[in-house]
Design a protein around this motif. Structure first.
Motif, mmCIF file in Angstrom:
data_model
loop_
_atom_site.group_PDB
_atom_site.id
_atom_site.type_symbol
_atom_site.label_atom_id
_atom_site.label_comp_id
_atom_site.label_asym_id
_atom_site.label_seq_id
_atom_site.Cartn_x
_atom_site.Cartn_y
_atom_site.Cartn_z
ATOM 1 N N GLY A 181 -74.221 -59.726 85.488
ATOM 2 C CA GLY A 181 -75.033 -59.773 84.268
ATOM 3 C C GLY A 181 -75.987 -58.779 84.645
ATOM 4 O O GLY A 181 -76.625 -58.581 85.589
ATOM 5 N N TYR A 182 -76.550 -58.080 83.367
ATOM 6 C CA TYR A 182 -77.603 -56.762 83.797
ATOM 7 C C TYR A 182 -78.409 -56.756 82.343
ATOM 8 O O TYR A 182 -77.928 -56.932 81.252
ATOM 9 N N ASN A 183 -79.475 -56.373 82.592
ATOM 10 C CA ASN A 183 -80.469 -56.227 81.421
ATOM 11 C C ASN A 183 -80.330 -54.494 81.271
ATOM 12 O O ASN A 183 -80.610 -53.690 81.779
ATOM 13 N N SER A 184 -79.787 -54.268 79.926
ATOM 14 C CA SER A 184 -79.197 -53.232 79.650
ATOM 15 C C SER A 184 -80.501 -52.155 79.400
ATOM 16 O O SER A 184 -80.229 -50.916 79.163
ATOM 17 N N VAL A 262 -84.580 -63.845 84.693
ATOM 18 C CA VAL A 262 -83.746 -62.942 83.795
ATOM 19 C C VAL A 262 -84.541 -62.626 82.417
ATOM 20 O O VAL A 262 -84.706 -61.326 82.114
ATOM 21 N N ALA A 263 -85.313 -63.512 82.138
ATOM 22 C CA ALA A 263 -86.064 -63.216 80.732
ATOM 23 C C ALA A 263 -87.240 -62.224 81.068
ATOM 24 O O ALA A 263 -87.624 -61.519 80.267
ATOM 25 N N SER A 264 -87.993 -62.358 82.438
ATOM 26 C CA SER A 264 -89.094 -61.643 82.757
ATOM 27 C C SER A 264 -88.720 -60.005 83.071
ATOM 28 O O SER A 264 -89.499 -59.330 83.411
ATOM 29 N N THR A 267 -85.014 -59.824 87.975
ATOM 30 C CA THR A 267 -83.811 -59.674 88.374
ATOM 31 C C THR A 267 -82.772 -59.008 87.266
ATOM 32 O O THR A 267 -82.189 -59.572 86.628
ATOM 33 N N PRO A 268 -82.906 -57.590 87.433
ATOM 34 C CA PRO A 268 -82.172 -56.887 86.370
ATOM 35 C C PRO A 268 -80.703 -56.898 86.406
ATOM 36 O O PRO A 268 -80.052 -56.823 85.283
ATOM 37 N N ILE A 269 -80.194 -57.263 87.469
ATOM 38 C CA ILE A 269 -78.882 -57.277 87.657
ATOM 39 C C ILE A 269 -78.588 -58.540 88.509
ATOM 40 O O ILE A 269 -79.002 -59.136 89.679
ATOM 41 N N GLY A 281 -77.190 -63.505 77.261
ATOM 42 C CA GLY A 281 -77.280 -62.681 75.996
ATOM 43 C C GLY A 281 -77.726 -63.136 74.881
ATOM 44 O O GLY A 281 -78.229 -62.396 74.232
ATOM 45 N N LYS A 282 -77.479 -64.461 74.720
ATOM 46 C CA LYS A 282 -77.775 -64.996 73.269
ATOM 47 C C LYS A 282 -79.320 -65.559 73.449
ATOM 48 O O LYS A 282 -79.978 -65.471 72.402
ATOM 49 N N GLU A 283 -79.413 -66.210 74.517
ATOM 50 C CA GLU A 283 -80.658 -66.740 74.901
ATOM 51 C C GLU A 283 -81.901 -65.994 75.141
ATOM 52 O O GLU A 283 -83.167 -66.055 74.713
ATOM 53 N N PHE A 284 -81.824 -64.575 75.593
ATOM 54 C CA PHE A 284 -82.836 -63.789 75.762
ATOM 55 C C PHE A 284 -82.448 -62.229 75.282
ATOM 56 O O PHE A 284 -82.090 -61.330 75.871
ATOM 57 N N PRO A 285 -82.499 -62.250 73.737
ATOM 58 C CA PRO A 285 -82.080 -61.204 72.938
ATOM 59 C C PRO A 285 -83.044 -59.875 73.575
ATOM 60 O O PRO A 285 -82.508 -58.501 73.470
ATOM 61 N N ALA A 286 -84.388 -59.859 73.936
ATOM 62 C CA ALA A 286 -85.104 -58.830 74.178
ATOM 63 C C ALA A 286 -84.776 -58.243 75.675
ATOM 64 O O ALA A 286 -85.068 -57.199 75.785
ATOM 65 N N ALA A 287 -83.940 -58.867 76.256
ATOM 66 C CA ALA A 287 -83.411 -58.349 77.587
ATOM 67 C C ALA A 287 -82.346 -57.422 77.413
ATOM 68 O O ALA A 287 -81.673 -56.906 78.012
#
Length: 379
Positions: A181-184, A262-264, A267-269, A281-287
């Motif tokens: 999982g990753y913060n795009s 994840v939200a903050s 941990t980008p990956i 992905g659904k819980e934290f759309p801003a990420a």
């Protein structure tokens, strides 16, 4: 040899030797991760069954009688069910709303070992777990030890033979595979494999869900890394060495991933179960959280349901299992009738990757944990 013993042998053989279709197993988490409410329609179907005088569980218990008995008990004790794990938050909320039962949620982040230990140590205590959600090895061991009660849900026959105890002591519920999982917003380019994670662009970005010294999710991450680096479910050494290399490169960070990290963006990956990464992905759309199944290391693990033999609320425990499995049956039915939204199917990783999944037996898991315990502190 008893039938259930043959089933155990078949169970582990299937996990070790065969590729299992994701769609052939019970699933709720991936659907929930993308907003498919699997509790609304199934709950209506359940209500219809329960309203029939002829409706029975597989054990011949009238559903109306079971509901009445559970409501008289007034409470259900669960353990180790984080709300962000496999859609349990929505499931718990829907169950309480539908039946008006109180729920005691003990040790949300507990392990399978701690669940079985709670059954042992709290026997006779009103706080004892009524049900458990454990990994297969602990399910098999718990049944052998006498920790669980026999109970067959109404849809028992639809559960694959090698994913249940024929006597009804435990039955497979859901499974997941290790994913990336990753913060795009923060991660470029998108990682698709374990090999990709060594990219210098990912410095101080890669995390596990917990430590493999204590976390089953993290142990699974080591298994997956081993498969990706020339090892196997019988040899996790290459997985340990991969993380040693990843740490030396400065990419692996000691922060243990949580929904908060994840939200903050801490941990980008994150290497974690697919159903957790998909849900983020659904819980934290801003990420702008994305999920990929690493094509070079596909490793999966199952979880199972069981009713405690010393449950303080035995009827509520059985009603909970019926509720869980009515949802699963509904999801399978949706799939069979091709009613699952195209957007959901499109959002899931490729079925071709899931077909490569490998599973470790309880013996292999024990051996891997021992090796990890000896070597992980030195990475």
């Amino acid at each position: 040899m008893e039938d259930y013993e043959l089933q155990e042998i078949e169970f582990w053989r299937k996990l070790e030797e065969e590729s299992m279709s994701r769609r052939s197993m019970l699933r709720r988490s991936a659907a929930a991760a993308f907003g498919l409410t699997v509790l609304s329609s199934p709950a209506a179907a359940w209500a219809g069954r329960a309203g029939s005088a002829e409706a029975l569980t597989a054990d011949g218990i009238p559903l109306k009688k079971l509901i009445a008995a559970a409501k008289k008990e007034g409470q259900l004790n669960v353990i180790a069910l984080p709300h962000d794990w496999a859609n349990y938050g929505e499931i718990i909320s829907a169950f309480k709303k539908k039946y008006g039962l109180k729920m005691d949620e003990a040790n949300p982040n507990g392990s399978s070992s701690q669940e079985n230990q709670a059954v042992r140590s709290l026997k006779g205590d009103s706080r004892a777990p009524d049900v458990v959600d454990v990994s297969p090895g602990f399910a098999v061991d718990g049944a052998k030890e006498g920790l669980y009660a026999k109970y067959k849900v109404a849809s028992f026959k639809t559960i694959p033979r090698n994913m249940k105890d024929s006597r009804g002591y435990w039955y497979g519920d859901y499974w997941g595979a290790i994913s990336i999982g990753y913060n795009s917003n923060l991660v470029k380019p998108a990682p698709k494999t374990f090999a990709d994670l060594l990219n210098p662009a990912y410095r101080n970005k890669v995390a596990l869900n917990g430590s493999p010294l204590t976390s089953g999710s993290a142990v699974a991450g080591v298994f997956a890394a081993a498969i990706a680096n020339g090892g196997s479910i019988r040899d996790v050494e290459p997985g340990i060495e991969f993380f040693r290399k990843l740490k030396k490169a400065g990419n692996f960070i000691p922060i243990q991933a949580t929904p908060q990290t994840v939200a903050s963006g801490q941990t980008p990956i994150v290497l974690d179960w697919d159903y957790l990464n998909l849900a983020y992905g659904k819980e934290f759309p801003a990420a702008a959280w994305k999920t990929a199944l690493p094509s070079d290391g596909v490793y999966g693990a199952f979880y199972c349901q069981a009713v405690s033999a010393s449950a303080p609320h035995p009827n509520a425990a059985r009603l909970w299992e019926e509720f869980l499995y009515s949802d699963q049956a509904q999801f399978q039915d949706l799939a069979k009738r091709k009613k699952i939204p195209a957007a959901l199917l499109k959002a899931l990783p490729s079925p071709k990757l899931y077909a490569k999944v490998k599973f470790a037996t309880s013996v292999q898991q024990t051996a891997a944990k021992a090796k990890i315990a000896a070597e992980w502190p030195t990475i």
